[in-house]
Design a protein around this motif. Sequence first.
Motif, PDB file in Angstrom:
ATOM      1  N   VAL A 253      40.392 -56.215  59.901  1.00 43.43           N
ATOM      2  CA  VAL A 253      40.739 -55.775  58.555  1.00 43.43           C
ATOM      3  C   VAL A 253      41.148 -54.297  58.514  1.00 43.43           C
ATOM      4  N   VAL A 254      40.515 -53.448  59.298  1.00 47.17           N
ATOM      5  CA  VAL A 254      40.886 -52.029  59.325  1.00 47.17           C
ATOM      6  C   VAL A 254      42.281 -51.869  59.940  1.00 47.17           C
TER       7      VAL A 254
ATOM      8  N   ARG B 208      46.130 -47.753  68.884  1.00 45.38           N
ATOM      9  CA  ARG B 208      44.736 -47.621  69.335  1.00 45.38           C
ATOM     10  C   ARG B 208      43.849 -48.671  68.651  1.00 45.38           C
ATOM     11  N   MET B 209      44.070 -48.880  67.357  1.00 44.41           N
ATOM     12  CA  MET B 209      43.300 -49.881  66.629  1.00 44.41           C
ATOM     13  C   MET B 209      43.538 -51.283  67.167  1.00 44.41           C
ATOM     14  N   VAL B 210      44.792 -51.617  67.414  1.00 40.69           N
ATOM     15  CA  VAL B 210      45.110 -52.937  67.947  1.00 40.69           C
ATOM     16  C   VAL B 210      44.406 -53.142  69.286  1.00 40.69           C
ATOM     17  N   GLY B 211      44.440 -52.129  70.146  1.00 43.24           N
ATOM     18  CA  GLY B 211      43.788 -52.241  71.440  1.00 43.24           C
ATOM     19  C   GLY B 211      42.279 -52.356  71.346  1.00 43.24           C
TER      20      GLY B 211
ATOM     21  N   THR C  89      39.292 -41.783  61.248  1.00 39.76           N
ATOM     22  CA  THR C  89      40.484 -41.097  61.752  1.00 39.76           C
ATOM     23  C   THR C  89      41.652 -41.315  60.792  1.00 39.76           C
ATOM     24  N   TYR C  90      41.783 -42.529  60.296  1.00 40.85           N
ATOM     25  CA  TYR C  90      42.808 -42.822  59.295  1.00 40.85           C
ATOM     26  C   TYR C  90      42.613 -41.927  58.069  1.00 40.85           C
ATOM     27  N   GLY C  91      41.384 -41.803  57.622  1.00 41.58           N
ATOM     28  CA  GLY C  91      41.087 -40.953  56.470  1.00 41.58           C
ATOM     29  C   GLY C  91      41.437 -39.506  56.711  1.00 41.58           C
ATOM     30  N   VAL C  92      41.135 -39.006  57.905  1.00 43.39           N
ATOM     31  CA  VAL C  92      41.467 -37.613  58.255  1.00 43.39           C
ATOM     32  C   VAL C  92      42.974 -37.412  58.198  1.00 43.39           C
TER      33      VAL C  92
END
Length: 91
Positions: free
Chosen positions: A64-65, A54-57, A30-33
């Motif tokens: 690392v991401v 969303r990543m933190v949750g 999703t980050y790449g998109v």
Amino acid sequence: FEDARRYYKRAKKGYEEQLGPNSEKVLEATYGVICATGMSEGEIIEKLRPLLQRMVGALGEENVVTLDTLNSLSARLRDSGELEEARKVYE
């Protein structure tokens, strides 16, 4: 941008089907998109903020991401002149 975005979207879809919507691979894709869309820096920043939440949750603050995305968001804020906001994100 178009080729990269297409490949990221394809990977994201496959990861979602295999791993679920909040897997590390899906969130990384999703980050790449977001970054491969050709949007303005301001638009990218606005898309990265909810993705980071969303990543933190899903992955935690020390993943690392998550940390890579946090670093990218901070750098983009700094480069766009939002120094106070960048400082808050870095902390």
